[in-house]
Design a protein around this motif. Structure first.
Motif, short mmCIF file in Angstrom:
data_model
loop_
_atom_site.label_atom_id
_atom_site.label_comp_id
_atom_site.label_asym_id
_atom_site.label_seq_id
_atom_site.Cartn_x
_atom_site.Cartn_y
_atom_site.Cartn_z
N TYR A 198 51.52 -20.89 73.87
CA TYR A 198 50.85 -20.91 75.17
C TYR A 198 51.18 -19.66 75.99
O TYR A 198 50.31 -19.11 76.69
N VAL A 199 52.41 -19.20 75.91
CA VAL A 199 52.79 -17.98 76.64
C VAL A 199 52.01 -16.78 76.10
O VAL A 199 51.58 -15.91 76.86
N GLY A 200 51.82 -16.74 74.79
CA GLY A 200 51.03 -15.65 74.21
C GLY A 200 49.59 -15.66 74.70
O GLY A 200 49.01 -14.60 74.99
N LEU A 201 49.00 -16.85 74.80
CA LEU A 201 47.62 -16.94 75.31
C LEU A 201 47.53 -16.49 76.77
O LEU A 201 46.61 -15.75 77.16
N ILE A 202 48.49 -16.92 77.58
CA ILE A 202 48.49 -16.52 78.99
C ILE A 202 48.69 -15.02 79.12
O ILE A 202 48.02 -14.35 79.93
N ARG A 203 49.58 -14.45 78.33
CA ARG A 203 49.83 -13.02 78.40
C ARG A 203 48.59 -12.23 77.99
O ARG A 203 48.27 -11.20 78.59
N THR A 204 47.86 -12.73 77.00
CA THR A 204 46.64 -12.05 76.58
C THR A 204 45.60 -12.06 77.69
O THR A 204 44.94 -11.05 77.96
N GLN A 205 45.45 -13.21 78.37
CA GLN A 205 44.49 -13.28 79.47
C GLN A 205 44.88 -12.37 80.62
O GLN A 205 44.03 -11.68 81.20
N VAL A 206 46.16 -12.36 80.96
CA VAL A 206 46.62 -11.50 82.06
C VAL A 206 46.40 -10.03 81.73
O VAL A 206 45.93 -9.25 82.56
N ASN A 207 46.73 -9.63 80.50
CA ASN A 207 46.53 -8.23 80.11
C ASN A 207 45.05 -7.86 80.13
O ASN A 207 44.69 -6.73 80.48
N SER A 208 44.21 -8.81 79.76
CA SER A 208 42.77 -8.55 79.79
C SER A 208 42.27 -8.33 81.22
O SER A 208 41.50 -7.40 81.49
N VAL A 209 42.73 -9.18 82.15
CA VAL A 209 42.33 -9.02 83.55
C VAL A 209 42.85 -7.72 84.13
O VAL A 209 42.12 -7.00 84.83
N VAL A 210 44.10 -7.39 83.83
CA VAL A 210 44.67 -6.14 84.33
C VAL A 210 43.92 -4.95 83.77
O VAL A 210 43.67 -3.96 84.47
N GLY A 211 43.53 -5.02 82.50
CA GLY A 211 42.76 -3.93 81.91
C GLY A 211 41.42 -3.73 82.59
O GLY A 211 40.98 -2.60 82.81
N LYS A 212 40.76 -4.84 82.93
CA LYS A 212 39.48 -4.74 83.62
C LYS A 212 39.65 -4.13 85.01
O LYS A 212 38.83 -3.32 85.45
N ILE A 213 40.70 -4.53 85.70
CA ILE A 213 40.96 -3.98 87.03
C ILE A 213 41.26 -2.49 86.94
O ILE A 213 40.78 -1.68 87.76
N GLN A 214 42.03 -2.09 85.96
CA GLN A 214 42.34 -0.68 85.78
C GLN A 214 41.10 0.14 85.50
O GLN A 214 40.97 1.29 85.95
N ALA A 215 40.17 -0.44 84.76
CA ALA A 215 38.95 0.29 84.43
C ALA A 215 38.03 0.47 85.62
O ALA A 215 37.27 1.44 85.70
N LYS A 216 38.09 -0.46 86.58
CA LYS A 216 37.18 -0.41 87.73
C LYS A 216 37.73 0.37 88.91
O LYS A 216 36.97 0.93 89.68
N ILE A 217 39.05 0.41 89.07
CA ILE A 217 39.66 1.09 90.20
C ILE A 217 39.84 2.57 89.86
O ILE A 217 40.49 2.90 88.85
N PRO A 218 39.32 3.48 90.67
CA PRO A 218 39.51 4.91 90.39
C PRO A 218 41.00 5.30 90.52
O PRO A 218 41.67 4.95 91.48
N GLY A 219 41.46 6.02 89.53
CA GLY A 219 42.85 6.48 89.57
C GLY A 219 43.87 5.45 89.17
O GLY A 219 45.06 5.71 89.24
N ALA A 220 43.42 4.27 88.78
CA ALA A 220 44.38 3.22 88.42
C ALA A 220 44.78 3.26 86.97
O ALA A 220 45.74 2.63 86.58
N LYS A 221 44.04 4.01 86.17
CA LYS A 221 44.35 4.08 84.75
C LYS A 221 45.61 4.91 84.54
O LYS A 221 45.75 5.99 85.09
N ARG A 222 46.53 4.37 83.74
CA ARG A 222 47.77 5.06 83.50
C ARG A 222 47.55 6.31 82.67
O ARG A 222 46.67 6.36 81.81
N LYS A 223 48.38 7.29 82.92
CA LYS A 223 48.33 8.49 82.10
C LYS A 223 49.03 8.23 80.79
O LYS A 223 50.06 7.60 80.73
N GLU A 224 48.43 8.74 79.74
CA GLU A 224 49.03 8.57 78.42
C GLU A 224 50.28 9.40 78.33
O GLU A 224 50.30 10.57 78.69
N GLU A 225 51.39 8.77 77.85
CA GLU A 225 52.67 9.47 77.75
C GLU A 225 52.70 10.27 76.44
O GLU A 225 52.24 9.80 75.42
#
Length: 261
Positions: free
Chosen positions: A234-261
């Motif tokens: 269940y923790v894995g499923l929740i983590r996948t959903q949270v990462n998916s939402v965070v990824g969508k937010i990063q894609a929509k907010i200008p400048g929110a995408k992390r720089k590749e290290e």
């Protein structure tokens, strides 16, 4: 025109052909790296012998450091390896916290001190009367505890001070990074967390949260140990959903995408 070594002049105008034939190409001394190699071999053998002797004595790998022993004791308490010890610690902490919900810190501290003094004074008087009746000389009943060394050494104070300093500096740097928006996503996450804490603070006070934390510390490890597979799923499923939402937010907010290290 090729010349032999004996036909060349040295820096002082002397012929060194005889030295060349007598000493060889590298001069009068043998190669230095051979000496160093033999010396390192000898030292390495001594170190190996000392290490195996140290290991055979049982001082290595058998007696953990104090920090590891403390961590092991805490884990045993939280996982209820010893029911009596875990129950005593859990009950004492809960009793203290519930007392703090009804009385002030000063009152609770004073009552605890009075209770401890009442027990020790009563036991001291009882042992003194018993020794007088039986005409024995057993000495002070708390002699073994009075002789225990409880002072902190200079090395321990320095070690703990260094740890506190390290944690303090790390915390200040992290807060500076969050408040000055070095990374927009991390700052937004921190803002959402603070916003959620406002609702938590409206429902519970600090002592209630502390009581819930203590209860969770003594119950969740045991529950997780018994139902680890289901909880991880269940923790894995929740983590996948949270990462998916965070990824969508990063894609929509200008400048929110992390720089590749």
């Amino acid at each position: 025109m090729s010349a032999k070594p004996g036909d060349e002049l040295g820096p002082e105008g002397k012929w060194f052909g005889d030295d060349y034939e007598r000493n060889g190409l590298f001069g009068s001394a043998p190669p230095r790296f051979d000496e160093l190699r033999e010396e390192l071999k000898a030292k390495s053998g001594d170190l190996d012998q000392q290490f195996h002797q140290f290991q055979d004595d049982g001082k290595f790998g058998q007696r953990p450091p104090v920090a590891m022993e403390t961590a092991s004791t805490a884990v045993d308490l939280l996982y209820w390896r010893n029911l009596k010890q875990s129950g005593a610690v859990f009950g004492s902490v809960l009793l203290l916290l519930f007392s703090l919900t009804q009385f002030s810190v000063v009152s609770v501290g004073a009552y605890l001190a009075l209770a401890a003094l009442s027990a020790t004074i009563s036991f001291r008087i009882y042992k003194s009367v018993l020794q007088a009746v039986q005409k024995t000389d057993e000495g002070h009943p708390f002699k073994s505890y009075l002789e225990v060394e409880i002072a902190l050494s200079q090395d321990q104070i320095t070690k703990y001070a260094d740890k506190i300093l390290l944690y303090s500096n790390t915390c200040m740097k992290e807060l500076r990074r969050l408040f000055l928006v070095q990374d927009l996503v991390d700052s937004l996450k921190f803002a959402v967390l603070m916003w959620l804490l406002t609702y938590v603070g409206a429902l519970f006070n600090g002592l209630t949260l502390l009581i819930l934390a203590v209860v969770s510390m003594f119950t969740m490890p045991v529950v997780y140990e018994k139902h680890q597979a289901q909880i991880d799923q269940y923790v894995g499923l929740i983590r996948t959903q949270v990462n998916s939402v965070v990824g969508k937010i990063q894609a929509k907010i200008p400048g929110a995408k992390r720089k590749e290290e």
